[in-house]
Design a protein around this motif. Structure first.
Motif, short mmCIF file in Angstrom:
data_model
loop_
_atom_site.label_atom_id
_atom_site.label_comp_id
_atom_site.label_asym_id
_atom_site.label_seq_id
_atom_site.Cartn_x
_atom_site.Cartn_y
_atom_site.Cartn_z
N LEU A 37 14.90 3.97 35.97
CA LEU A 37 16.04 3.59 36.96
C LEU A 37 16.14 2.16 37.02
CD1 LEU A 37 16.17 6.67 39.53
CD2 LEU A 37 17.52 6.19 37.25
N ASP A 38 17.33 1.72 37.45
CA ASP A 38 17.46 0.39 38.06
C ASP A 38 16.91 0.25 39.34
OD1 ASP A 38 17.91 -2.17 38.85
OD2 ASP A 38 19.95 -1.99 38.78
N CYS A 39 15.72 -0.43 39.52
CA CYS A 39 15.16 -0.71 41.01
C CYS A 39 15.07 -1.98 41.18
CB CYS A 39 13.85 0.21 40.98
SG CYS A 39 12.84 0.09 39.50
N SER A 40 15.95 -2.83 40.59
CA SER A 40 15.96 -4.51 40.85
C SER A 40 16.06 -4.58 42.44
CB SER A 40 16.91 -4.93 39.99
OG SER A 40 18.43 -4.42 40.23
N GLN A 41 16.81 -3.82 43.31
CA GLN A 41 16.85 -4.23 44.70
C GLN A 41 15.81 -3.58 45.46
OE1 GLN A 41 19.73 -5.78 45.59
NE2 GLN A 41 19.81 -6.18 43.30
N HIS A 42 14.84 -3.07 44.77
CA HIS A 42 13.77 -2.15 45.54
C HIS A 42 12.52 -2.65 45.52
CE1 HIS A 42 16.75 0.70 46.41
NE2 HIS A 42 16.92 0.91 45.08
N PHE A 43 12.28 -4.36 45.53
CA PHE A 43 11.01 -4.58 45.21
C PHE A 43 9.84 -4.45 46.48
CE2 PHE A 43 8.32 -8.36 46.41
CZ PHE A 43 7.52 -8.38 45.36
N MET A 44 10.48 -4.59 47.77
CA MET A 44 9.46 -4.37 48.83
C MET A 44 9.08 -2.98 48.91
SD MET A 44 8.60 -7.27 50.16
CE MET A 44 7.56 -6.59 51.63
N PHE A 45 9.98 -1.99 48.58
CA PHE A 45 9.66 -0.50 48.65
C PHE A 45 8.36 -0.44 47.57
CE2 PHE A 45 10.37 3.62 46.67
CZ PHE A 45 10.28 4.20 47.62
N LEU A 46 8.51 -0.77 46.21
CA LEU A 46 7.44 -0.64 45.32
C LEU A 46 6.41 -1.42 45.80
CD1 LEU A 46 9.84 -1.22 42.08
CD2 LEU A 46 8.47 1.03 42.99
N MET A 51 8.13 10.86 42.27
CA MET A 51 9.36 9.79 42.61
C MET A 51 9.26 8.45 41.78
SD MET A 51 10.45 8.13 46.23
CE MET A 51 9.09 7.34 46.37
N VAL A 52 7.97 8.00 41.61
CA VAL A 52 7.71 6.97 40.87
C VAL A 52 7.69 7.10 39.54
CG1 VAL A 52 5.87 5.07 40.56
CG2 VAL A 52 6.06 5.92 42.81
N TYR A 53 7.63 8.10 39.12
CA TYR A 53 7.96 8.35 37.61
C TYR A 53 9.42 8.03 37.34
CZ TYR A 53 8.21 10.58 32.99
OH TYR A 53 8.61 10.64 31.67
N ALA A 54 10.23 8.82 38.05
CA ALA A 54 11.54 8.77 38.01
C ALA A 54 12.10 7.15 38.08
CB ALA A 54 12.42 9.48 39.08
N LEU A 55 11.27 6.33 39.24
CA LEU A 55 11.61 4.88 39.09
C LEU A 55 11.67 4.42 37.69
CD1 LEU A 55 10.71 4.08 42.52
CD2 LEU A 55 12.95 4.43 42.03
N LEU A 56 10.77 4.71 36.88
CA LEU A 56 10.25 4.14 35.66
C LEU A 56 11.68 4.08 34.81
CD1 LEU A 56 6.95 5.62 34.80
CD2 LEU A 56 7.52 3.28 35.29
N ALA A 90 9.08 -15.88 41.27
CA ALA A 90 9.54 -17.02 41.96
C ALA A 90 9.94 -18.15 40.79
CB ALA A 90 8.09 -17.88 42.76
N GLY A 91 9.34 -18.02 39.56
CA GLY A 91 9.73 -18.75 38.56
C GLY A 91 10.85 -18.26 37.83
N ASP A 92 11.38 -17.10 37.96
CA ASP A 92 12.61 -16.67 37.32
C ASP A 92 13.79 -16.69 38.00
OD1 ASP A 92 10.88 -15.52 35.27
OD2 ASP A 92 11.03 -13.45 35.79
N PRO A 93 14.82 -16.84 37.41
CA PRO A 93 16.30 -17.01 38.36
C PRO A 93 16.30 -15.38 38.79
CG PRO A 93 16.59 -17.00 35.92
CD PRO A 93 15.16 -16.98 36.12
N VAL A 94 16.92 -15.45 39.98
CA VAL A 94 17.38 -14.02 40.54
C VAL A 94 18.42 -13.28 39.82
CG1 VAL A 94 18.20 -12.90 42.75
CG2 VAL A 94 16.75 -14.97 42.82
N ASP A 95 17.59 -12.25 39.19
CA ASP A 95 18.74 -11.33 38.34
C ASP A 95 18.10 -10.16 38.14
OD1 ASP A 95 18.23 -12.08 34.90
OD2 ASP A 95 16.87 -11.83 36.41
N ALA A 96 18.71 -9.16 37.81
CA ALA A 96 18.40 -7.82 37.57
C ALA A 96 18.45 -7.10 36.23
CB ALA A 96 19.19 -6.82 38.36
N ASP A 97 17.55 -6.36 35.69
CA ASP A 97 17.37 -5.80 34.50
C ASP A 97 18.66 -5.23 34.24
OD1 ASP A 97 15.11 -6.63 33.47
OD2 ASP A 97 14.07 -5.04 34.17
#
Length: 90
Positions: A8-17, A1-6, A83-90
């Motif tokens: 994919l867009d996982c910008s909404q899954h910080f805590m999961f990772l 599963m983690v390999y697949a996440l490499l 914390a230093g980056d603006p909140v955005d997604a790849d």
């Protein structure tokens, strides 16, 4: 599963990772950490504070475990970057 996440867009899954880094096997932890280090995530200040508190609890519970302390230092570096980056997604 983690390999697949490499790939994919996982910008909404910080805590999961982050949970994967803290609670899975070594190889899976490293892959999840690599995603956290290389990607941007849509996280807010409250989520960053929650994550930092979770990482500190993890470190306190494992203060004699060098690998755990290394993981927490890497995760805190990710938090510092986010914390230093603006909140955005790849």
């Amino acid at each position: 599963m983690v390999y697949a996440l490499l790939h994919l867009d996982c910008s909404q899954h910080f805590m999961f990772l982050a949970e994967i880094v803290l609670h899975r096997t070594y190889e899976i932890r490293l892959k999840a950490l690599m995603i956290l280090e290389r990607r941007n995530f849509a996280v807010m200040g409250e989520e960053l504070a929650t994550a930092r508190a979770a990482f500190e609890r993890y470190a306190c519970d494992r203060r004699d475990d060098e690998e755990a302390l290394w993981l927490v230092s890497k995760l805190n570096a990710v938090l510092d970057r986010l914390a230093g980056d603006p909140v955005d997604a790849d």
